[in-house]
Write an enzyme that holds these catalytic residues in place. Structure first.
Site, PDB file in Angstrom:
ATOM      1  N   ASP A  58      10.638 -22.155  21.007  1.00 27.48           N
ATOM      2  CA  ASP A  58       9.200 -21.898  20.854  1.00 27.48           C
ATOM      3  C   ASP A  58       8.800 -22.314  19.444  1.00 27.48           C
ATOM      4  O   ASP A  58       9.156 -21.652  18.467  1.00 27.48           O
ATOM      5  CB  ASP A  58       8.918 -20.411  21.089  1.00 27.48           C
ATOM      6  CG  ASP A  58       7.430 -20.093  21.027  1.00 27.48           C
ATOM      7  OD1 ASP A  58       6.646 -20.944  20.550  1.00 27.48           O
ATOM      8  OD2 ASP A  58       7.055 -18.984  21.449  1.00 27.48           O
ATOM      9  N   TYR A 116      -8.312 -23.900  19.646  1.00 29.32           N
ATOM     10  CA  TYR A 116      -7.710 -25.228  19.786  1.00 29.32           C
ATOM     11  C   TYR A 116      -8.354 -26.209  18.790  1.00 29.32           C
ATOM     12  O   TYR A 116      -7.651 -26.947  18.089  1.00 29.32           O
ATOM     13  CB  TYR A 116      -7.908 -25.691  21.221  1.00 29.32           C
ATOM     14  CG  TYR A 116      -7.195 -26.973  21.611  1.00 29.32           C
ATOM     15  CD1 TYR A 116      -5.858 -26.967  22.005  1.00 29.32           C
ATOM     16  CD2 TYR A 116      -7.870 -28.197  21.626  1.00 29.32           C
ATOM     17  CE1 TYR A 116      -5.222 -28.143  22.397  1.00 29.32           C
ATOM     18  CE2 TYR A 116      -7.239 -29.368  22.016  1.00 29.32           C
ATOM     19  CZ  TYR A 116      -5.918 -29.335  22.402  1.00 29.32           C
ATOM     20  OH  TYR A 116      -5.285 -30.500  22.788  1.00 29.32           O
ATOM     21  N   LYS A 127      -6.322 -27.971  15.772  1.00 36.86           N
ATOM     22  CA  LYS A 127      -6.188 -29.430  15.749  1.00 36.86           C
ATOM     23  C   LYS A 127      -6.817 -30.032  14.493  1.00 36.86           C
ATOM     24  O   LYS A 127      -6.299 -31.007  13.945  1.00 36.86           O
ATOM     25  CB  LYS A 127      -6.811 -30.034  17.016  1.00 36.86           C
ATOM     26  CG  LYS A 127      -6.032 -29.717  18.296  1.00 36.86           C
ATOM     27  CD  LYS A 127      -4.584 -30.179  18.207  1.00 36.86           C
ATOM     28  CE  LYS A 127      -3.895 -30.247  19.561  1.00 36.86           C
ATOM     29  NZ  LYS A 127      -2.468 -30.650  19.449  1.00 36.86           N
TER      30      LYS A 127
END
Ligand code: NAP
Length: 250
Positions: A66, A158, A162
């Site tokens: 992970d 997200y 990013k």
């Protein structure tokens, strides 16, 4: 085994069991690299990737790790180095998207998305960086997203992560280039993968609005990664390349 652009190189690809990471691992193997991948839970896909790399005449290694855990990224790097050798090319690719309106985003969702992407890429890079510097060469390719550039609804964690990846890429690129390590990012547009397979309406809308009239193929992102990883990438430093079908033109 032909003489490819990555002949004799060793690449580590996070999230290499499926989607963009898998296509990149296969593309690199076809170009002559041995490939180590990590993935999260789909052991069958990882095993089939190892077989597919071997079928191309290259060595492969896969492990569950992970990337949100810095200790796990260090353990993956150590295991990959023991199996194949030190890392010439790192593709920081592993990713998820947990979607929802901004007001519904809990600390847990925020932490998971940011940890998998930004923290994961940061510490995975750190796990291989010292070795690259000591050897005087290396390539680090971080998979960002067009969502970092144009945003989009129901994806604030997200988009945040990013955009952070692009900032991280630029920051590290300054430190790394004088030491022979080139760090760049790729910000793909909408690509046909499991990440968006169930978003039927969104996919239809993208196909209708994209200048190119279709979603991207994983191989098209792998081709950009290959360019950055090989001799074609010799003069790219801190860049963000955006194969996106014309969704954003810059
Ligand atoms: P995908 O098909 O869902 O594949 C994701 C891969 O990442 C799988 O190998 C998965 O492993 C692995 N993974 C997920 N969480 C992980 C974790 N915590 N630790 C280690 N591995 C993990 O996704 P994709 O579309 O190829 O996306 C790859 C990258 O491209 C992501 O960073 C994504 O944000 C970015 N991207 C995708 C698109 C798009 O439209 N598809 C556009 C722009 C950017 P398991 O299968 O074993 O769980």
């Amino acid at each position: 085994m032909g003489e490819g652009a990555l002949q004799g190189k060793i690449a580590y690809v996070t999230g290499g069991s499926c989607g963009i990471g898998r296509a990149t691992a296969l593309c690199f193997a076809e170009a002559g690299a041995d490939v180590a991948i990590c993935h999260l839970g789909d052991a069958d896909q990882a095993a089939s990737l190892v077989q597919a790399v071997a079928a191309r005449g290259r060595r492969a290694f896969a492990a569950e790790a992970d990337v949100a855990s810095p200790a796990a990224t260090r353990a993956f790097a150590a295991a990959a180095e023991a199996a194949l050798g030190p890392c010439d090319i790192l593709v920081n690719n592993a990713g998820i998207n947990l979607r929802g309106p901004f007001e519904s985003i809990t600390e847990e969702i925020y932490d998971r998305v940011v940890d998998v992407h930004l923290k994961g890429m940061f510490f995975m890079a750190q796990a291989v960086y010292a070795g690259m510097v000591a050897r005087g060469h290396g390539r680090i390719i971080n998979i960002a997203s067009q969502m970092a550039l144009k945003g989009g609804p129901n994806a604030t964690p997200y988009c945040s992560a990013k955009a952070g990846i692009i900032g991280f890429t630029r920051g590290l690129a300054w430190e790394a280039a004088p030491k022979g390590v080139l760090v760049n990012a790729i910000a793909p547009g909408p690509i046909d993968t499991d990440l968006n397979r169930d978003r039927v309406e969104w996919r239809k809308m993208m196909v209708e609005t994209l200048p190119i009239g279709r979603l991207g193929k994983v191989e098209e992102i792998a081709a950009t990664a290959l360019m950055l990883a090989g001799p074609g990438g010799d003069y790219y430093v801190g860049a963000t390349l955006s194969p996106n079908g014309g969704d954003i033109m810059y």
